[in-house]
Enzyme design. Structure first.
Site, PDB file in Angstrom:
ATOM      1  N   CYS A 120       0.788  -1.243   0.000  1.00 52.18           N
ATOM      2  CA  CYS A 120       0.000   0.000   0.000  1.00 52.18           C
ATOM      3  C   CYS A 120       0.819   1.291   0.000  1.00 52.18           C
ATOM      4  O   CYS A 120       0.347   2.320  -0.481  1.00 52.18           O
ATOM      5  CB  CYS A 120      -1.014  -0.001   1.135  1.00 52.18           C
ATOM      6  SG  CYS A 120      -0.322  -0.348   2.754  1.00 52.18           S
ATOM      7  N   LYS A 193      -6.372  -8.938  11.082  1.00 53.38           N
ATOM      8  CA  LYS A 193      -6.259  -7.493  10.907  1.00 53.38           C
ATOM      9  C   LYS A 193      -7.619  -6.957  10.501  1.00 53.38           C
ATOM     10  O   LYS A 193      -8.146  -7.309   9.436  1.00 53.38           O
ATOM     11  CB  LYS A 193      -5.210  -7.186   9.835  1.00 53.38           C
ATOM     12  CG  LYS A 193      -5.032  -5.705   9.597  1.00 53.38           C
ATOM     13  CD  LYS A 193      -3.866  -5.444   8.653  1.00 53.38           C
ATOM     14  CE  LYS A 193      -3.726  -3.967   8.371  1.00 53.38           C
ATOM     15  NZ  LYS A 193      -2.611  -3.708   7.455  1.00 53.38           N
ATOM     16  N   GLU A 231      -9.130 -17.258  10.380  1.00 58.08           N
ATOM     17  CA  GLU A 231      -7.974 -16.621   9.723  1.00 58.08           C
ATOM     18  C   GLU A 231      -6.667 -17.029  10.412  1.00 58.08           C
ATOM     19  O   GLU A 231      -5.679 -17.357   9.755  1.00 58.08           O
ATOM     20  CB  GLU A 231      -8.101 -15.093   9.780  1.00 58.08           C
ATOM     21  CG  GLU A 231      -8.994 -14.489   8.710  1.00 58.08           C
ATOM     22  CD  GLU A 231      -8.280 -14.383   7.359  1.00 58.08           C
ATOM     23  OE1 GLU A 231      -7.174 -14.918   7.204  1.00 58.08           O
ATOM     24  OE2 GLU A 231      -8.862 -13.762   6.446  1.00 58.08           O
ATOM     25  N   LYS A 246      -4.647  -7.146  15.298  1.00 57.20           N
ATOM     26  CA  LYS A 246      -4.479  -5.714  15.069  1.00 57.20           C
ATOM     27  C   LYS A 246      -5.802  -5.072  14.697  1.00 57.20           C
ATOM     28  O   LYS A 246      -6.501  -5.624  13.848  1.00 57.20           O
ATOM     29  CB  LYS A 246      -3.474  -5.543  13.929  1.00 57.20           C
ATOM     30  CG  LYS A 246      -3.240  -4.134  13.489  1.00 57.20           C
ATOM     31  CD  LYS A 246      -2.355  -4.126  12.272  1.00 57.20           C
ATOM     32  CE  LYS A 246      -2.193  -2.692  11.823  1.00 57.20           C
ATOM     33  NZ  LYS A 246      -1.442  -2.591  10.618  1.00 57.20           N
TER      34      LYS A 246
HETATM   35  C1  PBG Z   1      -0.380  -1.518   5.804  1.00 60.49           C
HETATM   36  C2  PBG Z   1      -0.375  -1.312   7.257  1.00 60.49           C
HETATM   37  C3  PBG Z   1      -1.218  -0.485   8.003  1.00 60.49           C
HETATM   38  C4  PBG Z   1      -0.777  -0.542   9.303  1.00 60.49           C
HETATM   39  C5  PBG Z   1       0.292  -1.425   9.338  1.00 60.49           C
HETATM   40  N1  PBG Z   1       0.523  -1.911   8.054  1.00 60.49           N
HETATM   41  C6  PBG Z   1      -2.300   0.430   7.580  1.00 60.49           C
HETATM   42  C7  PBG Z   1      -3.465  -0.043   6.865  1.00 60.49           C
HETATM   43  O1  PBG Z   1      -3.751  -1.239   6.753  1.00 60.49           O
HETATM   44  O2  PBG Z   1      -4.133   0.841   6.343  1.00 60.49           O
HETATM   45  C8  PBG Z   1      -1.363   0.226  10.444  1.00 60.49           C
HETATM   46  C9  PBG Z   1      -0.426   0.541  11.532  1.00 60.49           C
HETATM   47  C10 PBG Z   1      -0.887   1.589  12.454  1.00 60.49           C
HETATM   48  O3  PBG Z   1      -1.995   2.160  12.323  1.00 60.49           O
HETATM   49  O4  PBG Z   1      -0.124   1.876  13.360  1.00 60.49           O
HETATM   50  N2  PBG Z   1      -0.952  -2.678   5.356  1.00 60.49           N
HETATM   51 ZN    ZN Z   2      -1.181  -2.449   3.159  1.00 64.11          ZN
END
Ligand code: PBG
Ligand code: ZN
Length: 321
Positions: A120, A193, A231, A246
């Site tokens: 991303c 996540k 998952e 997360k």
């Molecule tokens: C990207 C990623 C994200 C985070 C960690 N890896 C953001 C998202 O998925 O938009 C979030 C970490 C944080 O908010 O501290 N895949």
């Molecule tokens: Zn990402």
């Protein structure tokens, strides 16, 4: 009265004896945002106390952290050239590979290096995978993520952490690492996540906000604890070494349940929004920062997390909280 629970709360000595959960800074992982260049320390406005670093400044900051016992870091790349397919994520000299090499050269095995594997921050549209017909295409994305994981591992990362939420990526990354003789490189899966608004400040930091739609076709629906266990079970079966939940604070029920389900270590990610809320309230003196941070750390430990990824790590270690 037969039972007087207060007897074991009378003074700090007996309270230590009665304490059921311990927190130790060995549980902490500190995240870093790395960008190309030299002599860069650029504060991230939505995350007070957190900076973007160029590799040279990263080395200096990690050295300061190591002196205080922070020996695990999680690296995110930012500022690389963006493209539809996020190819800059797996160039041989991508910023994360440069940072890993610089850190390994300076700190050898004193430092344990984890890298975030996701597209991303490298895609022009800001999604975590490759788009086909307006959708994030699972298997094409996994192929790119595998290349990215290999570049990080070849640079010397001790552990790769795929955060994309594509199906099947853990197993395919494990196979590719093994085929490349990188059998010692571990995988920490962002297994559970959730699609969360708590990632807001991070997306500003990583410049990874999706340019259309949202991440709900790959990140999880926060109404689904059973699916969360599914998952995690898949990632375990595919060879993950550590399973992560997360965000953390709003999902402690999931952390606790995962701790019951798996024999693997469980990690939780105390994400950017959770961090910035504490910082904002503490900055206004509405809460006591140290007390709230340590209450949160113990909540993670009590729920069953063995590893805590948090932006508070340096405040905790630098101040000896
Ligand atoms: C990207 C990623 C994200 C985070 C960690 N890896 C953001 C998202 O998925 O938009 C979030 C970490 C944080 O908010 O501290 N895949
Ligand atoms: Zn990402």
């Amino acid at each position: 009265m037969i039972y007087r629970p207060r007897r074991l709360r009378i003074n700090p000595i007996i309270r230590e004896v009665a304490a059921e959960v311990r927190f130790h800074k060995d549980m902490l992982v500190y995240p870093y945002f790395v960008e190309k260049g030299k002599n860069i320390t650029a504060p991230i406005s939505s995350m007070p106390g957190i900076n973007h670093f160029s590799p040279d400044m990263l080395v200096k900051d990690v050295e300061r952290g190591l002196k205080k016992g922070i020996n695990k870091v999680l690296l995110f790349g930012s500022g690389e050239e963006k493209s539809a397919e996020g190819k800059a994520a797996y160039n041989k000299d991508t910023i994360v590979a440069q940072a890993v090499k610089a850190l390994k050269k300076n700190f050898k095995d004193e430092l344990y290096i984890i890298t975030d594997v996701c597209l991303c921050a490298y895609t022009s549209h800001g999604h975590c995978g490759i788009i086909r017909n307006g959708r994030v295409h699972n298997d094409l994305s996994v192929a790119a993520l595998v290349r990215m994981a290999l570049v990080h591992a070849e640079a010397g990362a001790d552990m790769v952490a795929p955060s994309d939420m594509m199906d099947g990526r853990v197993g395919i990354i494990r196979q590719a690492l093994d085929d490349a003789n990188l059998t010692d490189t571990a995988i920490m899966a962002y297994s559970i996540k959730f699609a969360s608004a708590y990632y807001g400040p991070f997306r500003e930091a990583a410049d990874s906000t999706p340019q259309f739609g949202d991440r709900k076709s790959y990140q999880m629906d926060f109404r689904n604890p059973n699916e969360a266990m599914k998952e995690a079970g898949l990632d375990e079966a595919e060879g993950a070494d550590i399973l992560m939940v997360k965000p953390a604070l709003a999902y402690l029920d999931v952390v606790a349940r995962l701790r019951q389900q798996t024999l693997l270590p469980v990690a939780c990610y105390n994400v950017s929004g959770e961090y910035s809320m504490v910082k904002a309230a503490a900055g206004r003196k509405w809460i006591d920062e140290k007390s709230v941070v340590m209450e949160n750390m113990h909540a993670f430990a009590r729920a069953g997390a063995g590893l805590i990824i948090t932006y508070h790590a340096r405040d905790i270690s630098d101040n000896g909280w």
